[in-house]
Scaffold this motif. Structure first.
Motif, PDB file in Angstrom:
ATOM      1  N   GLN A 105     -20.442  -3.626  -8.973  1.00  0.00           N
ATOM      2  CA  GLN A 105     -19.260  -4.477  -8.755  1.00  0.00           C
ATOM      3  C   GLN A 105     -18.010  -3.609  -8.762  1.00  0.00           C
ATOM      4  N   ILE A 106     -17.262  -3.644  -7.673  1.00  0.00           N
ATOM      5  CA  ILE A 106     -16.117  -2.740  -7.549  1.00  0.00           C
ATOM      6  C   ILE A 106     -15.051  -3.025  -8.607  1.00  0.00           C
ATOM      7  N   GLY A 107     -14.889  -4.308  -8.989  1.00  0.00           N
ATOM      8  CA  GLY A 107     -13.911  -4.665 -10.017  1.00  0.00           C
ATOM      9  C   GLY A 107     -14.237  -4.024 -11.359  1.00  0.00           C
ATOM     10  N   TRP A 108     -15.537  -4.108 -11.748  1.00  0.00           N
ATOM     11  CA  TRP A 108     -15.958  -3.496 -13.014  1.00  0.00           C
ATOM     12  C   TRP A 108     -15.811  -1.983 -12.955  1.00  0.00           C
ATOM     13  N   LEU A 109     -16.153  -1.393 -11.814  1.00  0.00           N
ATOM     14  CA  LEU A 109     -16.046   0.065 -11.693  1.00  0.00           C
ATOM     15  C   LEU A 109     -14.586   0.516 -11.741  1.00  0.00           C
ATOM     16  N   GLY A 110     -13.694  -0.293 -11.148  1.00  0.00           N
ATOM     17  CA  GLY A 110     -12.264   0.011 -11.223  1.00  0.00           C
ATOM     18  C   GLY A 110     -11.766  -0.030 -12.662  1.00  0.00           C
ATOM     19  N   LEU A 111     -12.204  -1.071 -13.396  1.00  0.00           N
ATOM     20  CA  LEU A 111     -11.820  -1.184 -14.809  1.00  0.00           C
ATOM     21  C   LEU A 111     -12.368  -0.003 -15.609  1.00  0.00           C
ATOM     22  N   SER A 112     -13.609   0.384 -15.305  1.00  0.00           N
ATOM     23  CA  SER A 112     -14.205   1.513 -16.040  1.00  0.00           C
ATOM     24  C   SER A 112     -13.455   2.813 -15.720  1.00  0.00           C
ATOM     25  N   ALA A 113     -12.936   2.933 -14.478  1.00  0.00           N
ATOM     26  CA  ALA A 113     -12.144   4.127 -14.121  1.00  0.00           C
ATOM     27  C   ALA A 113     -10.868   4.183 -14.952  1.00  0.00           C
ATOM     28  N   LEU A 114     -10.221   3.030 -15.110  1.00  0.00           N
ATOM     29  CA  LEU A 114      -8.982   2.956 -15.902  1.00  0.00           C
ATOM     30  C   LEU A 114      -9.256   3.328 -17.360  1.00  0.00           C
ATOM     31  N   ILE A 115     -10.339   2.762 -17.923  1.00  0.00           N
ATOM     32  CA  ILE A 115     -10.650   2.985 -19.349  1.00  0.00           C
ATOM     33  C   ILE A 115     -11.097   4.436 -19.579  1.00  0.00           C
ATOM     34  N   MET A 116     -12.026   4.932 -18.744  1.00  0.00           N
ATOM     35  CA  MET A 116     -12.517   6.303 -18.949  1.00  0.00           C
ATOM     36  C   MET A 116     -11.433   7.323 -18.583  1.00  0.00           C
ATOM     37  N   GLY A 117     -10.545   6.945 -17.645  1.00  0.00           N
ATOM     38  CA  GLY A 117      -9.398   7.802 -17.364  1.00  0.00           C
ATOM     39  C   GLY A 117      -8.541   7.976 -18.611  1.00  0.00           C
ATOM     40  N   SER A 118      -8.385   6.875 -19.365  1.00  0.00           N
ATOM     41  CA  SER A 118      -7.540   6.946 -20.565  1.00  0.00           C
ATOM     42  C   SER A 118      -8.186   7.810 -21.656  1.00  0.00           C
ATOM     43  N   PHE A 119      -9.538   7.845 -21.683  1.00  0.00           N
ATOM     44  CA  PHE A 119     -10.210   8.652 -22.713  1.00  0.00           C
ATOM     45  C   PHE A 119     -10.335  10.120 -22.313  1.00  0.00           C
ATOM     46  N   THR A 120     -10.256  10.433 -21.008  1.00  0.00           N
ATOM     47  CA  THR A 120     -10.520  11.819 -20.579  1.00  0.00           C
ATOM     48  C   THR A 120      -9.531  12.785 -21.230  1.00  0.00           C
ATOM     49  N   PRO A 121      -8.204  12.564 -21.121  1.00  0.00           N
ATOM     50  CA  PRO A 121      -7.336  13.375 -21.969  1.00  0.00           C
ATOM     51  C   PRO A 121      -7.059  12.701 -23.314  1.00  0.00           C
ATOM     52  N   GLY A 122      -7.326  11.396 -23.433  1.00  0.00           N
ATOM     53  CA  GLY A 122      -6.983  10.656 -24.647  1.00  0.00           C
ATOM     54  C   GLY A 122      -7.776  11.079 -25.866  1.00  0.00           C
ATOM     55  N   VAL A 123      -9.005  11.545 -25.648  1.00  0.00           N
ATOM     56  CA  VAL A 123      -9.835  11.966 -26.777  1.00  0.00           C
ATOM     57  C   VAL A 123      -9.314  13.293 -27.346  1.00  0.00           C
ATOM     58  N   VAL A 124      -8.489  14.013 -26.558  1.00  0.00           N
ATOM     59  CA  VAL A 124      -8.009  15.344 -26.997  1.00  0.00           C
ATOM     60  C   VAL A 124      -7.080  15.243 -28.222  1.00  0.00           C
ATOM     61  N   PRO A 125      -5.996  14.426 -28.170  1.00  0.00           N
ATOM     62  CA  PRO A 125      -5.157  14.345 -29.376  1.00  0.00           C
ATOM     63  C   PRO A 125      -5.897  13.732 -30.570  1.00  0.00           C
ATOM     64  N   VAL A 126      -6.921  12.912 -30.294  1.00  0.00           N
ATOM     65  CA  VAL A 126      -7.702  12.325 -31.398  1.00  0.00           C
ATOM     66  C   VAL A 126      -8.489  13.415 -32.121  1.00  0.00           C
ATOM     67  N   VAL A 127      -9.162  14.276 -31.347  1.00  0.00           N
ATOM     68  CA  VAL A 127      -9.959  15.344 -31.973  1.00  0.00           C
ATOM     69  C   VAL A 127      -9.048  16.397 -32.617  1.00  0.00           C
ATOM     70  N   LEU A 128      -7.923  16.705 -31.960  1.00  0.00           N
ATOM     71  CA  LEU A 128      -6.959  17.636 -32.564  1.00  0.00           C
ATOM     72  C   LEU A 128      -6.428  17.056 -33.882  1.00  0.00           C
TER      73      LEU A 128
END
Length: 388
Positions: free
Chosen positions: A289-312
């Protein structure tokens, strides 16, 4: 001693990550099809040039501390940003594969050095209660670079391939100069014992968790656009929109997660981040489903650099007050992330070449993230008396 304000320094570090990862790495991905179409390289060679940047990144993460000690972190950062600008400018004419490989490797190395040194130079100068927010702003540069590359590249490529390389080089040069006077003097004494950070089992576990998280990010980072554009026959335009959503997430993710870490503690936010990623990547393996995949892109996009300040932030929680040990641990943790990412990029590319299907890639990513979450929970149970 030169002391710019903490927010001026934070902006310099944001620009450094924008250049070092946002442009040096993420502006290359959309260039690959153009390099092939214009006849500069075969498709396989163009992909290997992308991998050269990842290999350089690992080398940079491992050599950053030594380079920082030799030159001083502020000068090292200026030189690395300049090196990235040069790497774009010297690739503006067709040249043999080896020439491009060397410069793509150099830009990756510079990105790895920037990832280790920029935040650890600036954050000690930021008030304790704001360090998560400042870390988030610094790594927001990665997302801004991804959005800028998605937006600018079609316009630049219309002017031709050489024009595009030169424009990107000049853009990097502009950010290098804008960051130039914002670096603080380094207050860290290099006399910290380098062995200290790895005595703590929680730090060793954190390196493995971060590497597994990096592996789990690869399906969205590398394959999602292709899955939508070719795998689901939605076309390049829809694929580009998915990448835009990914970049949008990458811009806001680090700031939100850094702020949450300031409030709730970084260990807790890390566990929440891992659990969310398991669900999202798992879902992407089961849906078209393109809608779900779009939402997953937004969420995983936020974690791709977002996990960096969390681990730091987690590294700083486990080594409170010892900035030298924090930098050592952060350098090794960044190297672990680079290894996980490279393993994911090569391993999943091999799986894709064999299977010719996308869902298994997301399934493997979800498994890696589930292992990371399991390890974090086991380590936490062992150390219940220590800081959560």
């Amino acid at each position: 001693m030169h002391h710019p304000g903490p927010w001026r320094s934070t902006v310099s570090a944001l620009f450094a990550n924008l250049v070092g990862i946002g442009l040096a790495r993420f502006a290359y991905s959309p260039l690959i099809p153009a390099l092939v179409v214009e006849g500069w390289f075969e498709a396989s060679a163009a992909a290997y040039l992308g991998a050269a940047n990842l290999a350089g990144y690992l080398a940079g993460a491992l050599s950053a501390r030594a380079l920082g000690r030799r030159l001083g972190p502020a000068l090292a950062l200026k030189v690395m940003m300049g090196l990235i600008a040069a790497s774009f400018l010297v690739c503006a004419q067709p040249a043999p594969f080896a020439w491009f490989f060397i410069w793509r490797f150099a830009s990756g190395l510079a990105g790895g050095v920037i990832m280790v040194l920029a935040a650890t130079l600036v954050l000690p100068h930021v008030p304790e209660s704001r360090r998560g927010l400042a870390g988030g702003l610094i790594f927001m540069g990665v997302g801004l670079g991804a959005v800028a590359s998605a937006t600018l590249l079609p316009l630049l490529l219309a002017q031709g391939m050489s024009f595009t390389w030169i424009a990107l080089g000049l853009l990097c040069l502009g950010f290098t100069l804008a960051a130039w006077s914002g670096w603080p003097e380094d207050a860290v004494l290099p006399a910290s014992t380098p062995a200290a950070p790895l005595k703590d089992s929680r730090l060793r576990a954190l390196m493995v968790i971060y590497a597994l998280n990096a592996f789990g990010l690869v399906p969205h980072m590398v394959f999602l656009v292709d899955f939508v554009a070719r795998g689901l026959n939605q076309g390049i335009g829809r694929g580009a929109f998915i990448w835009f959503l990914f970049g949008l997430g990458a811009t806001v993710g680090p700031v939100i997660l850094g702020r949450l870490g300031d409030h709730f503690g970084f260990g807790r936010v890390l566990r929440g981040a891992l659990a969310t990623q398991v669900l999202v990547v798992g879902l992407a393996s089961t849906t078209s489903q393109i809608g779900w995949l779009g939402l997953s892109a937004l969420i995983m996009g936020s974690f791709t650099p977002g996990v960096v300040p969390v681990v730091l932030g987690r590294v700083r929680e486990l080594l409170p007050g010892d900035f030298g040990a924090q930098r050592t641990a952060w350098s090794r943790t960044t190297a672990a992330f680079a290894l996980g990412q490279a393993a994911g990029a090569y391993g999943l590319s091999w799986v894709f070449a064999t299977e010719k299907a996308y869902p298994p890639l997301f399934a493997l990513g979800a498994v890696a993230l589930a292992l990371a979450l399991a390890l974090e929970l086991v380590v936490r149970r062992r150390n219940v008396s220590a800081p959560v």
